[in-house]
Design an enzyme around this catalytic site. Structure first.
Site, PDB file in Angstrom:
ATOM      1  N   CYS A   5      87.166 -18.079 -65.617  1.00  0.00           N
ATOM      2  CA  CYS A   5      87.232 -19.090 -64.559  1.00  0.00           C
ATOM      3  C   CYS A   5      85.915 -19.086 -63.778  1.00  0.00           C
ATOM      4  O   CYS A   5      85.530 -18.076 -63.198  1.00  0.00           O
ATOM      5  CB  CYS A   5      88.404 -18.801 -63.623  1.00  0.00           C
ATOM      6  SG  CYS A   5      88.422 -19.856 -62.165  1.00  0.00           S
ATOM      7  N   CYS A   8      86.337 -18.136 -60.081  1.00  0.00           N
ATOM      8  CA  CYS A   8      86.542 -16.687 -59.903  1.00  0.00           C
ATOM      9  C   CYS A   8      85.200 -15.962 -59.975  1.00  0.00           C
ATOM     10  O   CYS A   8      84.938 -15.036 -59.202  1.00  0.00           O
ATOM     11  CB  CYS A   8      87.492 -16.132 -60.954  1.00  0.00           C
ATOM     12  SG  CYS A   8      89.242 -16.405 -60.585  1.00  0.00           S
ATOM     13  N   ASP A  31      79.693 -27.980 -53.251  1.00  0.00           N
ATOM     14  CA  ASP A  31      79.865 -28.525 -54.599  1.00  0.00           C
ATOM     15  C   ASP A  31      78.486 -28.702 -55.240  1.00  0.00           C
ATOM     16  O   ASP A  31      77.546 -29.177 -54.603  1.00  0.00           O
ATOM     17  CB  ASP A  31      80.615 -29.863 -54.532  1.00  0.00           C
ATOM     18  CG  ASP A  31      81.159 -30.277 -55.875  1.00  0.00           C
ATOM     19  OD1 ASP A  31      82.386 -30.320 -56.036  1.00  0.00           O
ATOM     20  OD2 ASP A  31      80.344 -30.574 -56.793  1.00  0.00           O
ATOM     21  N   HIS A  95      91.061 -23.804 -60.947  1.00  0.00           N
ATOM     22  CA  HIS A  95      91.204 -22.825 -59.857  1.00  0.00           C
ATOM     23  C   HIS A  95      91.331 -23.702 -58.623  1.00  0.00           C
ATOM     24  O   HIS A  95      90.396 -24.462 -58.308  1.00  0.00           O
ATOM     25  CB  HIS A  95      89.973 -21.908 -59.789  1.00  0.00           C
ATOM     26  CG  HIS A  95      90.031 -20.865 -58.713  1.00  0.00           C
ATOM     27  ND1 HIS A  95      89.884 -19.509 -58.955  1.00  0.00           N
ATOM     28  CD2 HIS A  95      90.203 -20.986 -57.367  1.00  0.00           C
ATOM     29  CE1 HIS A  95      89.968 -18.840 -57.811  1.00  0.00           C
ATOM     30  NE2 HIS A  95      90.157 -19.718 -56.832  1.00  0.00           N
ATOM     31  N   HIS A  97      91.284 -25.875 -55.496  1.00  0.00           N
ATOM     32  CA  HIS A  97      90.227 -26.111 -54.504  1.00  0.00           C
ATOM     33  C   HIS A  97      90.517 -27.397 -53.764  1.00  0.00           C
ATOM     34  O   HIS A  97      91.044 -28.358 -54.336  1.00  0.00           O
ATOM     35  CB  HIS A  97      88.845 -26.157 -55.165  1.00  0.00           C
ATOM     36  CG  HIS A  97      88.752 -27.089 -56.337  1.00  0.00           C
ATOM     37  ND1 HIS A  97      89.234 -26.750 -57.593  1.00  0.00           N
ATOM     38  CD2 HIS A  97      88.277 -28.345 -56.446  1.00  0.00           C
ATOM     39  CE1 HIS A  97      89.033 -27.760 -58.421  1.00  0.00           C
ATOM     40  NE2 HIS A  97      88.458 -28.750 -57.743  1.00  0.00           N
TER      41      HIS A  97
HETATM   42  P1  AMP Z   1      87.849 -31.060 -59.797  1.00  0.00           P
HETATM   43  O1  AMP Z   1      87.440 -32.229 -60.655  1.00  0.00           O
HETATM   44  O2  AMP Z   1      88.745 -31.427 -58.659  1.00  0.00           O
HETATM   45  O3  AMP Z   1      88.365 -29.911 -60.639  1.00  0.00           O
HETATM   46  O4  AMP Z   1      86.515 -30.584 -59.096  1.00  0.00           O
HETATM   47  C1  AMP Z   1      85.657 -29.624 -59.637  1.00  0.00           C
HETATM   48  C2  AMP Z   1      84.415 -29.662 -58.804  1.00  0.00           C
HETATM   49  O5  AMP Z   1      83.723 -28.447 -59.012  1.00  0.00           O
HETATM   50  C3  AMP Z   1      83.450 -30.801 -59.169  1.00  0.00           C
HETATM   51  O6  AMP Z   1      83.217 -31.596 -58.010  1.00  0.00           O
HETATM   52  C4  AMP Z   1      82.195 -30.070 -59.636  1.00  0.00           C
HETATM   53  O7  AMP Z   1      81.006 -30.716 -59.242  1.00  0.00           O
HETATM   54  C5  AMP Z   1      82.342 -28.709 -58.975  1.00  0.00           C
HETATM   55  N1  AMP Z   1      81.695 -27.612 -59.655  1.00  0.00           N
HETATM   56  C6  AMP Z   1      81.739 -27.303 -60.975  1.00  0.00           C
HETATM   57  N2  AMP Z   1      81.016 -26.201 -61.235  1.00  0.00           N
HETATM   58  C7  AMP Z   1      80.526 -25.782 -60.033  1.00  0.00           C
HETATM   59  C8  AMP Z   1      79.710 -24.691 -59.629  1.00  0.00           C
HETATM   60  N3  AMP Z   1      79.235 -23.807 -60.506  1.00  0.00           N
HETATM   61  N4  AMP Z   1      79.387 -24.570 -58.322  1.00  0.00           N
HETATM   62  C9  AMP Z   1      79.842 -25.483 -57.422  1.00  0.00           C
HETATM   63  N5  AMP Z   1      80.623 -26.534 -57.743  1.00  0.00           N
HETATM   64  C10 AMP Z   1      80.957 -26.676 -59.033  1.00  0.00           C
HETATM   65 ZN    ZN Z   2      89.801 -18.634 -60.831  1.00  0.00          ZN
END
Ligand code: AMP
Ligand code: ZN
Length: 106
Positions: A5, A8, A31, A95, A97
């Site tokens: 993950c 995580c 993000d 995960h 959020h």
């Molecule tokens: P969701 O589509 O609701 O699962 O949102 C996932 C979010 O995580 C997206 O807005 C991505 O831009 C963000 N995301 C993915 N990888 C990372 C990362 N390594 N660091 C920060 N944000 C991330």
């Molecule tokens: Zn996780």
């Protein structure tokens, strides 16, 4: 903690990601692909796949308290929150959020 993950790993500190705010059980980071001038993600430290798997009501409360505290900390008076639950609804990271979006007229 789930081994594969990405959140995580972030929460564990594997990538040295800066935390905008942190409580005992929650963490906030920016993000990587912001959809607003300010786009933060509020997460539980424990691995919970989605809102559907969240049963701990105290943690639920702490997550919302963290939304309030972090928006106050960064000076956001107006903001949107979004929780994508399930692939069909756009969830890409499994995960839990809370997206916090704002900063248009900060
Ligand atoms: P969701 O589509 O609701 O699962 O949102 C996932 C979010 O995580 C997206 O807005 C991505 O831009 C963000 N995301 C993915 N990888 C990372 C990362 N390594 N660091 C920060 N944000 C991330
Ligand atoms: Zn996780």
């Amino acid at each position: 903690m789930s081994d594969n993950c990405i959140f995580c790993k972030i929460i564990r500190g594997d990538f040295g990601t800066e935390f905008v705010y942190e409580t005992e059980n929650t963490v906030v980071f920016n993000d990587i692909n912001p959809a607003a001038p300010v786009h933060m993600l509020v997460c539980p430290k424990v691995h919970v796949e989605s809102l559907n798997e969240l049963e701990d009501t105290a943690l639920m409360s702490e997550l919302l308290q963290t939304v309030k505290a972090v928006t106050k900390k960064v000076g956001l008076k107006a903001y949107k929150t979004q929780i994508n639950t399930g692939k069909e609804a756009g969830q890409e990271v499994f995960h839990l959020h809370i997206h916090v979006l704002g900063g248009w007229n900060k």
